[in-house]
Design a protein around this motif. Structure first.
Motif, mmCIF file in Angstrom:
data_model
loop_
_atom_site.group_PDB
_atom_site.id
_atom_site.type_symbol
_atom_site.label_atom_id
_atom_site.label_comp_id
_atom_site.label_asym_id
_atom_site.label_seq_id
_atom_site.Cartn_x
_atom_site.Cartn_y
_atom_site.Cartn_z
ATOM 1 N N ALA A 153 1.479 -6.982 -1.354
ATOM 2 C CA ALA A 153 1.179 -6.031 -2.419
ATOM 3 C C ALA A 153 1.552 -4.624 -1.984
ATOM 4 C CB ALA A 153 -0.301 -6.097 -2.797
ATOM 5 N N VAL A 154 2.123 -3.882 -2.924
ATOM 6 C CA VAL A 154 2.419 -2.458 -2.755
ATOM 7 C C VAL A 154 1.539 -1.722 -3.751
ATOM 8 C CG1 VAL A 154 4.204 -0.677 -2.789
ATOM 9 C CG2 VAL A 154 4.811 -3.053 -2.225
ATOM 10 N N SER A 155 0.788 -0.732 -3.285
ATOM 11 C CA SER A 155 -0.211 -0.124 -4.160
ATOM 12 C C SER A 155 -0.488 1.323 -3.788
ATOM 13 C CB SER A 155 -1.523 -0.920 -4.059
ATOM 14 O OG SER A 155 -2.576 -0.307 -4.769
ATOM 15 N N LEU A 156 -0.866 2.118 -4.793
ATOM 16 C CA LEU A 156 -1.519 3.385 -4.503
ATOM 17 C C LEU A 156 -2.800 3.073 -3.746
ATOM 18 C CD1 LEU A 156 -1.229 5.295 -7.919
ATOM 19 C CD2 LEU A 156 0.107 5.701 -5.857
ATOM 20 N N PHE A 157 -3.074 3.834 -2.683
ATOM 21 C CA PHE A 157 -4.147 3.469 -1.757
ATOM 22 C C PHE A 157 -5.272 4.491 -1.788
ATOM 23 C CE2 PHE A 157 -5.604 3.003 2.846
ATOM 24 C CZ PHE A 157 -6.378 1.897 2.568
ATOM 25 N N LYS A 158 -6.501 3.969 -1.879
ATOM 26 C CA LYS A 158 -7.696 4.808 -1.859
ATOM 27 C C LYS A 158 -8.117 5.028 -0.415
ATOM 28 C CE LYS A 158 -11.520 6.696 -3.641
ATOM 29 N NZ LYS A 158 -11.573 7.817 -4.584
ATOM 30 N N GLU A 159 -7.535 6.059 0.207
ATOM 31 C CA GLU A 159 -7.968 6.421 1.551
ATOM 32 C C GLU A 159 -9.348 7.073 1.480
ATOM 33 O OE1 GLU A 159 -4.889 9.042 2.944
ATOM 34 O OE2 GLU A 159 -3.822 7.417 3.941
ATOM 35 N N ASN A 160 -10.018 7.102 2.616
ATOM 36 C CA ASN A 160 -11.330 7.734 2.657
ATOM 37 C C ASN A 160 -11.378 8.738 3.807
ATOM 38 O OD1 ASN A 160 -13.986 8.307 2.073
ATOM 39 N ND2 ASN A 160 -14.810 6.540 3.178
ATOM 40 N N SER A 201 0.004 -4.263 7.605
ATOM 41 C CA SER A 201 -0.045 -3.218 6.589
ATOM 42 C C SER A 201 0.760 -2.021 7.059
ATOM 43 C CB SER A 201 -1.482 -2.811 6.260
ATOM 44 O OG SER A 201 -2.096 -2.191 7.370
ATOM 45 N N ARG A 202 1.263 -1.286 6.105
ATOM 46 C CA ARG A 202 2.100 -0.132 6.399
ATOM 47 C C ARG A 202 1.736 0.994 5.437
ATOM 48 N NH1 ARG A 202 8.722 -0.245 6.846
ATOM 49 N NH2 ARG A 202 9.059 2.016 6.830
ATOM 50 N N SER A 203 1.453 2.168 5.976
ATOM 51 C CA SER A 203 1.080 3.316 5.151
ATOM 52 C C SER A 203 2.297 4.192 4.886
ATOM 53 C CB SER A 203 -0.006 4.141 5.850
ATOM 54 O OG SER A 203 -1.176 3.369 6.036
ATOM 55 N N GLU A 204 2.382 4.683 3.655
ATOM 56 C CA GLU A 204 3.475 5.541 3.228
ATOM 57 C C GLU A 204 2.900 6.668 2.371
ATOM 58 O OE1 GLU A 204 6.664 5.218 4.027
ATOM 59 O OE2 GLU A 204 6.712 3.210 4.919
ATOM 60 N N LYS A 205 3.756 7.613 2.011
ATOM 61 C CA LYS A 205 3.380 8.684 1.089
ATOM 62 C C LYS A 205 4.455 8.789 0.013
ATOM 63 C CE LYS A 205 -0.417 10.883 2.649
ATOM 64 N NZ LYS A 205 -0.863 9.934 3.673
ATOM 65 N N GLY A 208 3.164 12.851 -1.915
ATOM 66 C CA GLY A 208 1.874 13.214 -1.340
ATOM 67 C C GLY A 208 0.757 12.224 -1.599
ATOM 68 N N LEU A 209 1.026 11.177 -2.390
ATOM 69 C CA LEU A 209 0.012 10.172 -2.696
ATOM 70 C C LEU A 209 0.073 9.045 -1.663
ATOM 71 C CD1 LEU A 209 0.519 9.848 -6.559
ATOM 72 C CD2 LEU A 209 -1.349 11.028 -5.381
ATOM 73 N N PRO A 210 -1.075 8.583 -1.169
ATOM 74 C CA PRO A 210 -1.074 7.478 -0.201
ATOM 75 C C PRO A 210 -0.608 6.175 -0.855
ATOM 76 C CG PRO A 210 -3.184 8.639 -0.211
ATOM 77 C CD PRO A 210 -2.429 9.100 -1.404
ATOM 78 N N ILE A 211 0.293 5.491 -0.173
ATOM 79 C CA ILE A 211 0.784 4.171 -0.582
ATOM 80 C C ILE A 211 0.492 3.208 0.566
ATOM 81 C CG2 ILE A 211 2.831 2.811 -1.209
ATOM 82 C CD1 ILE A 211 2.227 4.880 -3.289
ATOM 83 N N ILE A 212 0.126 1.976 0.228
ATOM 84 C CA ILE A 212 -0.051 0.966 1.266
ATOM 85 C C ILE A 212 0.763 -0.278 0.890
ATOM 86 C CG2 ILE A 212 -2.143 -0.106 0.314
ATOM 87 C CD1 ILE A 212 -3.092 -0.314 3.302
#
Length: 221
Positions: A153-160, A201-205, A208-212
């Protein structure tokens, strides 16, 4: 689980919305293609595999999956008839009709038999589902996957906590939910809470929005 915003819209209304966007969708969503491509690299489709894409849109990933599975089969599931028409025309141009099929449906369960799929792929789709529906969708993904299958899955990610752009985007989503209909979700937590084990998992931007980008496998009951 991290708190995240809701999608207050019937699924049927989403289909009508994306029907209207269909003629311009490839242009509007062009910034997503880079991350979809990275998701496909993590999916790593092989010849002979049976793969489902949830939310195939205008067919950008569906074409590549169909070309990769060769003697296998790629299935696309989406709720927009007009998106499907565009995707079908792309598949016909690559002569992949014998190894790809598209399904239009705006409801669960997924209209496929249990324990049959090698993989499920989804990009920028899970975050379009309202909060109570995401566990139902993930449960359906588990059902149709083989025990050794995989979900990417590729998604906008809710970082905390969310970075500034993420907080701004959430605010705009809450104010204009029909215009910005997706929102960041805590994807890894959602997967783990719904009996998937996150393997990579891989984090991207993006702007400026977090993507996972995440690869997960079903866990035992």
């Amino acid at each position: 689980m991290s708190e995240y915003t809701r999608v207050h819209r019937p699924v049927s209304a989403a289909g009508s919305y994306y029907d209207k966007l269909a003629p311009w969708y490839d242009l509007l969503a062009s910034s997503e293609k880079k991350y979809i491509q990275k998701g496909l690299e993590m999916l790593d489709p092989h010849p002979g595999e049976l793969i489902l894409e949830i939310g195939f849109g205008t067919g950008y990933a569906q074409v590549q999956i169909a070309e990769s599975v060769e003697s296998g089969f790629s299935i696309g599931l989406d709720l927009s008839l007009k998106m499907a028409a565009i995707a079908q025309s792309k598949l016909q141009r690559i002569k992949s009709g014998t190894r790809a099929g598209l399904i239009c449906s705006d409801s669960l369960p997924i209209p496929l038999p249990s324990n049959r799929l090698d993989a499920v792929f989804s990009s920028f789709t899970l975050e379009l589902f309202d909060t109570p529906l995401i566990p139902d969708l993930l449960s359906e993904c588990r059902r149709v996957l083989k025990p050794q299958g995989r979900l990417v899955a590729v998604s906008l990610f809710k970082e905390n906590p969310l970075p500034l752009m993420g907080r701004l985007y959430e605010t705009l989503h809450n104010r204009y939910p029909r215009l910005l209909d997706c929102r960041p979700i805590p994807l890894k937590t959602l997967l783990e809470d719904n009996r998937f084990e996150v393997k990579r998992s891989r984090s991207e931007k993006m702007w400026g929005l977090p993507i996972i980008i995440t690869l997960a496998i079903p866990t035992s009951p």
